[in-house]
Design a protein around this motif. Sequence first.
Motif, PDB file in Angstrom:
ATOM      1  N   GLN A  41       0.915  -1.217  -0.033  1.00 14.96           N
ATOM      2  CA  GLN A  41      -0.159   0.110   0.126  1.00 14.96           C
ATOM      3  C   GLN A  41       0.944   1.270   0.080  1.00 14.96           C
ATOM      4  OE1 GLN A  41      -2.508  -0.226   3.631  1.00 14.96           O
ATOM      5  NE2 GLN A  41      -0.912   0.489   4.811  1.00 14.96           N
ATOM      6  N   ILE A  42       0.476   2.279  -0.894  1.00 13.16           N
ATOM      7  CA  ILE A  42       1.120   3.373  -0.656  1.00 13.16           C
ATOM      8  C   ILE A  42       0.173   4.563  -0.304  1.00 13.16           C
ATOM      9  CG2 ILE A  42       2.682   2.781  -2.566  1.00 13.16           C
ATOM     10  CD1 ILE A  42       1.207   4.615  -4.285  1.00 13.16           C
ATOM     11  N   PHE A  43       0.655   5.852  -0.066  1.00 15.27           N
ATOM     12  CA  PHE A  43       0.113   6.859   0.561  1.00 15.27           C
ATOM     13  C   PHE A  43      -0.276   8.087  -0.221  1.00 15.27           C
ATOM     14  CE2 PHE A  43       1.790   5.001   4.508  1.00 15.27           C
ATOM     15  CZ  PHE A  43       0.764   4.884   5.094  1.00 15.27           C
ATOM     16  N   ASP A  44      -1.479   8.451  -0.512  1.00 19.11           N
ATOM     17  CA  ASP A  44      -1.880   9.763  -1.389  1.00 19.11           C
ATOM     18  C   ASP A  44      -1.437  10.854  -0.311  1.00 19.11           C
ATOM     19  OD1 ASP A  44      -2.885  11.921  -2.341  1.00 19.11           O
ATOM     20  OD2 ASP A  44      -4.539  10.709  -3.347  1.00 19.11           O
ATOM     21  N   GLN A  45      -0.277  11.472  -0.754  1.00 17.67           N
ATOM     22  CA  GLN A  45       0.395  12.431   0.123  1.00 17.67           C
ATOM     23  C   GLN A  45      -0.417  13.637   0.335  1.00 17.67           C
ATOM     24  OE1 GLN A  45       2.895  12.198   1.835  1.00 17.67           O
ATOM     25  NE2 GLN A  45       3.750  10.248   1.056  1.00 17.67           N
ATOM     26  N   GLU A  46      -1.492  13.995  -0.570  1.00 12.09           N
ATOM     27  CA  GLU A  46      -2.320  15.242  -0.438  1.00 12.09           C
ATOM     28  C   GLU A  46      -3.537  14.767   0.505  1.00 12.09           C
ATOM     29  OE1 GLU A  46      -3.446  16.531  -4.300  1.00 12.09           O
ATOM     30  OE2 GLU A  46      -1.247  16.718  -4.952  1.00 12.09           O
ATOM     31  N   LYS A  47      -4.469  13.603   0.093  1.00 12.79           N
ATOM     32  CA  LYS A  47      -5.230  13.481   0.999  1.00 12.79           C
ATOM     33  C   LYS A  47      -5.284  12.540   2.087  1.00 12.79           C
ATOM     34  CE  LYS A  47      -8.224  13.266  -3.203  1.00 12.79           C
ATOM     35  NZ  LYS A  47      -8.961  12.213  -4.256  1.00 12.79           N
ATOM     36  N   GLY A  48      -3.791  12.090   1.991  1.00 11.85           N
ATOM     37  CA  GLY A  48      -3.407  11.417   3.162  1.00 11.85           C
ATOM     38  C   GLY A  48      -4.048   9.878   3.232  1.00 11.85           C
ATOM     39  N   ILE A  49      -4.659   9.315   2.184  1.00 13.85           N
ATOM     40  CA  ILE A  49      -5.345   8.267   2.176  1.00 13.85           C
ATOM     41  C   ILE A  49      -4.445   6.927   1.728  1.00 13.85           C
ATOM     42  CG2 ILE A  49      -7.032   7.016   1.092  1.00 13.85           C
ATOM     43  CD1 ILE A  49      -8.252   9.437   0.133  1.00 13.85           C
TER      44      ILE A  49
END
Lengths: 242, 122
Positions: free
Chosen positions: A42-50
């Motif tokens: 899993q990776i993170f969406d740095q903007e939304k934090g998801i």
Amino acid sequence: MGAAFSVPAGGLVYSPPKCCLEKERAKPVSIGILGTKLGMTQIFDQEKGIAIPVTVIEAGPCTITQIKTEPTDGYSSVQLGYKAVKEKALNKPLLGHLAKAGASPLRHLKEYRVPDTSDFELGQDIKVDIFSPGQLVDISGNSIGRGFAGYQKRHNFRRGQMTHGSKSHRLPGSTGPGTTPGRIFPGKKMAGRYGGKTITVRKLTVVSVDTERNVLLVKGSIPGKTGNLLNIRPTNTVGAKS
Amino acid sequence: MKAEEIIRSIEAEHLKDKVPTIHVGDLIRVGIRIQEGGKERVQPYEGTVIAKRNGGLNETITVRRIFQGVGVERVFLLHSPRVANIKIIRRGKVRRAKLYYLRDRVGKATRIKQRFDRSLEG
């Protein structure tokens, strides 16, 4: 002699009805690529934090091994080869076929129908850059084989009581009526071979494309285990306008 | 490159450089980024670490606190961008990896002995 019907000056020309023309346009426009499933993370969406669950796919580079055209083959398509192997792994007819394209020995061949083959040439490399982040793709692969599976695993039947004198632990229960009709209806869900079939998962989102390492990140899960051969192509939308 | 190496290298891009060493039993304060009407602010959440799970990018901690007489447990992905900061307030001395027994206790019984051999930094 009066002309019962008039023939147009240019002779009879068949013009297909409009609906057929639209169908022609709905054919898949671009080709896909072959790849290998590497696993999930899993990776993170740095903007939304998801946190996004992704499957890592090593895709291509695929070599164009044959181009089929309307005059020679009756339809137009592009054949791709994937996964380099040793020369001794292939037989002479296959090696000869690949030699025509100047390609090194390749394990898997796969054809993609395209309306126009003029953009492609023999021996050309197809890489992951045909996809872009955010694009929707369809992915096919062989699902995990479960062998001869019972009712619970294969069809999600409920199981019987395990105790209180019951012997109907994992049995199917009734399979239908009695003397009339005196047979089991076709399509009755029963135990049997489960898995090991080609499964297509549609409309998966491409999260990122790494052209250097030939790696695709796709949101969601994909059939089969790690190392499974996959066919990745732009999603096939019915009635889409190209 | 092998499959595992490729996956590790993809995860490495998302790993945080500095995550303090957290042990089970520690009292910590987590700063959580919250979007509120287009504005972003950091909300603190304080509690005891009762469990740690997974490793690498997917590492999580479960933090338990009693809020208005009700037990609250929150799970944080340590490397998530939503977790702004983590401050260790007190190191605890425990003999379990999972402190689920705290769920059945109230008041004084939930106290955890403090240990002084671990520094509060890093």
